[in-house]
Design a protein around this motif. Structure first.
Motif, PDB file in Angstrom:
ATOM      1  N   PRO A   1      26.275  -6.656  23.902  1.00 17.74           N
ATOM      2  CA  PRO A   1      26.084  -6.332  25.247  1.00 17.74           C
ATOM      3  C   PRO A   1      24.895  -5.783  25.549  1.00 17.74           C
ATOM      4  O   PRO A   1      24.467  -4.726  25.034  1.00 17.74           O
ATOM      5  CB  PRO A   1      27.463  -5.895  25.754  1.00 17.74           C
ATOM      6  CG  PRO A   1      27.570  -4.793  24.415  1.00 17.74           C
ATOM      7  CD  PRO A   1      27.232  -5.568  23.174  1.00 17.74           C
ATOM      8  N   GLY A   2      24.605  -5.863  27.051  1.00 15.71           N
ATOM      9  CA  GLY A   2      23.426  -5.080  27.657  1.00 15.71           C
ATOM     10  C   GLY A   2      22.017  -5.714  27.371  1.00 15.71           C
ATOM     11  O   GLY A   2      21.750  -6.682  26.652  1.00 15.71           O
ATOM     12  N   PRO A   3      21.109  -5.282  28.321  1.00 12.53           N
ATOM     13  CA  PRO A   3      19.902  -6.117  28.469  1.00 12.53           C
ATOM     14  C   PRO A   3      18.946  -5.918  27.243  1.00 12.53           C
ATOM     15  O   PRO A   3      18.088  -6.734  27.092  1.00 12.53           O
ATOM     16  CB  PRO A   3      19.141  -5.388  29.893  1.00 12.53           C
ATOM     17  CG  PRO A   3      20.085  -4.312  30.207  1.00 12.53           C
ATOM     18  CD  PRO A   3      21.412  -4.556  29.514  1.00 12.53           C
TER      19      PRO A   3
ATOM     20  N   ASN B   1      32.734  -8.323  25.817  1.00 16.25           N
ATOM     21  CA  ASN B   1      32.023  -6.997  26.198  1.00 16.25           C
ATOM     22  C   ASN B   1      31.706  -6.054  25.168  1.00 16.25           C
ATOM     23  O   ASN B   1      30.807  -5.266  25.303  1.00 16.25           O
ATOM     24  CB  ASN B   1      32.684  -6.162  27.516  1.00 16.25           C
ATOM     25  CG  ASN B   1      32.592  -7.004  28.809  1.00 16.25           C
ATOM     26  OD1 ASN B   1      31.641  -7.833  29.043  1.00 16.25           O
ATOM     27  ND2 ASN B   1      33.744  -6.859  29.476  1.00 16.25           N
ATOM     28  N   THR B   2      32.177  -6.405  24.037  1.00 13.55           N
ATOM     29  CA  THR B   2      32.028  -5.516  22.971  1.00 13.55           C
ATOM     30  C   THR B   2      30.883  -5.971  21.951  1.00 13.55           C
ATOM     31  O   THR B   2      30.243  -7.076  22.325  1.00 13.55           O
ATOM     32  CB  THR B   2      33.478  -5.640  21.851  1.00 13.55           C
ATOM     33  OG1 THR B   2      33.292  -7.216  21.527  1.00 13.55           O
ATOM     34  CG2 THR B   2      34.688  -5.293  22.644  1.00 13.55           C
ATOM     35  N   TYR B   3      30.517  -5.003  20.935  1.00  9.74           N
ATOM     36  CA  TYR B   3      29.513  -5.349  20.309  1.00  9.74           C
ATOM     37  C   TYR B   3      29.924  -6.580  19.110  1.00  9.74           C
ATOM     38  O   TYR B   3      31.188  -6.542  18.952  1.00  9.74           O
ATOM     39  CB  TYR B   3      29.017  -4.072  19.383  1.00  9.74           C
ATOM     40  CG  TYR B   3      28.132  -3.149  20.390  1.00  9.74           C
ATOM     41  CD1 TYR B   3      26.861  -3.472  20.160  1.00  9.74           C
ATOM     42  CD2 TYR B   3      28.692  -2.276  20.952  1.00  9.74           C
ATOM     43  CE1 TYR B   3      26.030  -2.646  21.184  1.00  9.74           C
ATOM     44  CE2 TYR B   3      28.007  -1.353  21.629  1.00  9.74           C
ATOM     45  CZ  TYR B   3      26.713  -1.724  21.860  1.00  9.74           C
ATOM     46  OH  TYR B   3      25.746  -0.899  22.448  1.00  9.74           O
ATOM     47  N   MET B   4      29.060  -7.341  18.672  1.00  5.07           N
ATOM     48  CA  MET B   4      29.388  -8.555  17.884  1.00  5.07           C
ATOM     49  C   MET B   4      30.229  -8.217  16.844  1.00  5.07           C
ATOM     50  O   MET B   4      31.244  -9.103  16.656  1.00  5.07           O
ATOM     51  CB  MET B   4      27.802  -8.876  17.110  1.00  5.07           C
ATOM     52  CG  MET B   4      27.877  -9.805  16.077  1.00  5.07           C
ATOM     53  SD  MET B   4      27.961 -11.608  16.615  1.00  5.07           S
ATOM     54  CE  MET B   4      26.409 -11.988  16.910  1.00  5.07           C
TER      55      MET B   4
ATOM     56  N   HIS C   1      28.771 -13.195   8.284  1.00  6.89           N
ATOM     57  CA  HIS C   1      28.792 -12.980   9.807  1.00  6.89           C
ATOM     58  C   HIS C   1      29.739 -12.117  10.162  1.00  6.89           C
ATOM     59  O   HIS C   1      30.846 -12.447  10.137  1.00  6.89           O
ATOM     60  CB  HIS C   1      28.749 -14.294  10.606  1.00  6.89           C
ATOM     61  CG  HIS C   1      28.036 -14.157  11.810  1.00  6.89           C
ATOM     62  ND1 HIS C   1      28.787 -13.597  12.900  1.00  6.89           N
ATOM     63  CD2 HIS C   1      27.035 -14.497  12.488  1.00  6.89           C
ATOM     64  CE1 HIS C   1      27.950 -13.684  13.964  1.00  6.89           C
ATOM     65  NE2 HIS C   1      27.012 -14.539  13.774  1.00  6.89           N
ATOM     66  N   ASN C   2      29.612 -10.828  10.587  1.00 10.96           N
ATOM     67  CA  ASN C   2      30.537 -10.032  11.067  1.00 10.96           C
ATOM     68  C   ASN C   2      31.304 -10.282  12.490  1.00 10.96           C
ATOM     69  O   ASN C   2      32.206 -10.062  12.281  1.00 10.96           O
ATOM     70  CB  ASN C   2      29.829  -8.540  10.977  1.00 10.96           C
ATOM     71  CG  ASN C   2      29.438  -8.185   9.672  1.00 10.96           C
ATOM     72  OD1 ASN C   2      30.169  -8.156   8.767  1.00 10.96           O
ATOM     73  ND2 ASN C   2      28.306  -7.427   9.619  1.00 10.96           N
ATOM     74  N   GLY C   3      30.565 -11.170  13.191  1.00 14.28           N
ATOM     75  CA  GLY C   3      31.324 -11.470  14.199  1.00 14.28           C
ATOM     76  C   GLY C   3      32.254 -12.556  13.945  1.00 14.28           C
ATOM     77  O   GLY C   3      33.560 -12.297  14.490  1.00 14.28           O
TER      78      GLY C   3
END
Length: 195
Positions: free
Chosen positions: A15-17, A69-72, A118-120
């Motif tokens: 998330p985030g720019p 909205n969370t990290y990968m 791949h952790n996601g």
């Protein structure tokens, strides 16, 4: 509301720019393209994700396009929450993600299998209890020299890659549509032959 023609499409990323243009975020670049095709805006959802809903073609499949909205590495919670909220099984889930083991500008489609480091994907499999979801794997290639994979995926695409990237995003969004309308086998035949 029937779920017979409904698909959940999740774009993986951070998330985030600051992360938006990273290689790791190509999944969310594809979900942005799909939302644009549906002329739908992303809105906050109680599952800790942002979702856009609609059809791309009148009378075609319905899509819920979502970005956690969370990290990968902790994508699983929102994805599992979305499946439950919409009453869908993992077989109706398409995850779009970056793939180190595939060259840049190449797409591979598959259903099921492991996480390949791949952790996601690892977190989604753990949270949903199933590896049986569909994957649109967007190749980003291997890191150059001795660069660590973890550093490589968090870099922006190179200037050379950025020339081709819009086509990759369009092709990946087309692949999602093909899976939903024609099925995985037909989509694989078309996408894998083209690349």
């Amino acid at each position: 509301m029937s779920t017979a023609d409904l698909w959940l499409v999740v774009g993986l990323g951070n998330p985030g720019p600051g992360y938006a243009a990273n290689r790791h975020n190509i999944g969310q670049m594809v979900t942005a393209e799909l939302a644009e095709r549906m002329r739908a805006a992303f809105r906050s959802h109680k599952t800790n994700a942002r979702v856009a809903e609609g059809r791309i073609v009148p009378g075609g499949p319905r899509f819920v396009v979502a970005n956690p909205n969370t990290y990968m590495n902790v994508s699983g919670g929102p994805v599992n929450g979305l499946l439950k909220f919409y009453g869908l099984t993992p077989e109706r889930l398409i995850v779009v993600h970056d793939e180190l083991d595939i060259p840049f500008d190449t797409l591979k489609l598959k259903q099921g299998g492991g996480h390949g480091g791949h952790n996601g994907l690892r977190d989604i499999i753990a949270a949903t209890g199933s590896p049986d979801f569909l994957r649109v794997r967007a190749g980003i290639g291997r890191p150059p020299g001795r660069m660590q994979a973890a550093d490589f995926v968090l870099q922006n695409f190179s200037a050379e890659e950025r020339k081709t990237l819009p086509n990759v995003i369009v092709d990946a969004a087309d692949a999602v549509e093909l899976i939903a309308t024609d099925g995985l086998t037909a989509a694989q035949l078309k996408v894998h032959t083209a690349s």
